[in-house]
Design a protein around this motif. Structure first.
Motif, mmCIF file in Angstrom:
data_model
loop_
_atom_site.group_PDB
_atom_site.id
_atom_site.type_symbol
_atom_site.label_atom_id
_atom_site.label_comp_id
_atom_site.label_asym_id
_atom_site.label_seq_id
_atom_site.Cartn_x
_atom_site.Cartn_y
_atom_site.Cartn_z
ATOM 1 N N THR A 135 0.766 -1.203 -0.082
ATOM 2 C CA THR A 135 0.135 0.211 0.077
ATOM 3 C C THR A 135 1.000 1.265 -0.004
ATOM 4 O OG1 THR A 135 -0.239 -0.341 2.345
ATOM 5 C CG2 THR A 135 -2.077 -1.055 1.276
ATOM 6 N N TYR A 171 -0.461 0.463 -5.671
ATOM 7 C CA TYR A 171 -1.705 1.156 -5.596
ATOM 8 C C TYR A 171 -2.668 0.957 -7.051
ATOM 9 C CZ TYR A 171 -5.001 5.342 -6.175
ATOM 10 O OH TYR A 171 -5.945 6.031 -6.477
ATOM 11 N N GLN A 200 -6.099 -0.378 -5.637
ATOM 12 C CA GLN A 200 -7.386 0.412 -5.530
ATOM 13 C C GLN A 200 -8.754 0.021 -6.203
ATOM 14 O OE1 GLN A 200 -7.405 4.091 -8.011
ATOM 15 N NE2 GLN A 200 -5.908 3.120 -9.648
ATOM 16 N N TYR A 228 -10.761 1.440 -0.405
ATOM 17 C CA TYR A 228 -10.211 2.592 -1.316
ATOM 18 C C TYR A 228 -11.375 3.520 -1.669
ATOM 19 C CZ TYR A 228 -5.405 1.139 -1.735
ATOM 20 O OH TYR A 228 -4.135 0.473 -1.249
ATOM 21 N N LYS A 234 -12.485 5.528 1.200
ATOM 22 C CA LYS A 234 -11.361 6.170 2.047
ATOM 23 C C LYS A 234 -11.608 5.840 3.827
ATOM 24 C CE LYS A 234 -10.555 9.979 -1.248
ATOM 25 N NZ LYS A 234 -10.500 11.444 -1.291
#
Length: 273
Positions: free
Chosen positions: A48, A128, A132, A265, A268
């Motif tokens: 991450t 990512y 994501q 993701y 958040k």
């Protein structure tokens, strides 16, 4: 911690239903078995803290994987050093029972960006640009990982503790409280073996040595670990290359190892199981 720009095209149809994938925590990282192009077997970190998909140069050479372009495109910088970057295309990447197809990746010399190699280094990092797209559940106590493309049912059905986070570039920034007294932004990183803190934060905590234990580390007083092994790092050079990303440390395995959490993701959020 790396600044690159590649487009990754992924076939995700097979990931609609998540399967539990075993991971190896031997190096303090979340590392899973992968197979590249149907034959090259290795261990890749679920990272991450990385922006893209990276493959170690030695792994490429040892498995007779051919680079399309033998000229480096640019460089990548980590905490411990930098490496040239070579473009690479994967026909397939198998993780557990799942396969991803047609991936653009970056080949680097990981020995130049990882200083502590006493336990070896991973063969690659999944960053990512791939992660994501999923809800990522890492169960450290049971050494299992799940990648869900669709929203897991437990998010709606269960009343899980939730901790919000912010994005800066590709980094997951969380507000971390240390010893119930100091709260600072830190980077959540499954490919960090320890909790690493800046020199300035160490001074605020009264830490005068390179390594020490912090009595309590918590996220919003919901995800809590006590007696956390901590390493003090000079982030001066790294921060110069990450303008606009304000952080005082990296939250790694010495904090995460007791927990099962899901990274969302899209919203958040981090959910504690």
């Amino acid at each position: 911690m790396r600044r690159l720009s590649f487009i990754i095209i992924i076939c995700l149809a097979s990931l609609l239903k998540a399967e539990s994938i075993h991971f190896d925590p031997m190096r303090g990282l979340v590392e899973v078995d992968v197979v590249i192009n149907g034959h090259a077997k290795g261990k890749f970190g679920i990272d991450t803290g990385a922006d893209f998909l990276y493959i170690d140069k030695t792994f490429v050479k040892n498995n007779n994987l051919k680079l399309e372009n033998k000229r480096p495109r640019r460089s990548v910088t980590g905490v411990d050093g930098s490496s040239e970057v070579y473009a690479f295309n994967l026909r397939s990447l198998k993780i557990g029972d799942e396969r991803l197809y047609n991936l653009d990746a970056s080949v680097i010399d990981m020995s130049k960006i990882i200083s502590d190699q006493r336990r070896g280094i991973p063969d690659g990092l999944i960053g990512y640009d791939v992660l994501q797209r999923f809800y990522i559940t890492v169960d450290y106590p049971n050494r299992s990982l799940e990648l869900d493309m669709s929203e897991p049912s437990f998010i709606k059905k269960s009343k899980l503790d939730m901790v919000p986070f912010k994005f800066k570039r590709h980094f997951i920034l969380v507000d971390v409280t240390l010893n119930d007294s100091i709260t600072v932004p830190m980077i959540l990183d499954y490919c960090a073996s320890q909790v690493f803190i800046s020199n300035s934060l160490a001074k605020r905590l009264g830490i005068n040595s390179k390594r020490d234990n912090i009595s309590k580390v918590s996220l919003d007083d919901k995800v809590i670990t006590k007696n956390v092994n901590t390493v003090v790092v000079d982030y001066t050079k790294l921060k110069k290359g990450l303008k606009g990303v304000e952080f005082e440390g990296i939250l790694g395995a010495s904090f995460l190892y007791r927990h099962k959490i899901t990274v969302d993701y899209k919203r958040k959020r981090i959910y504690k199981h």
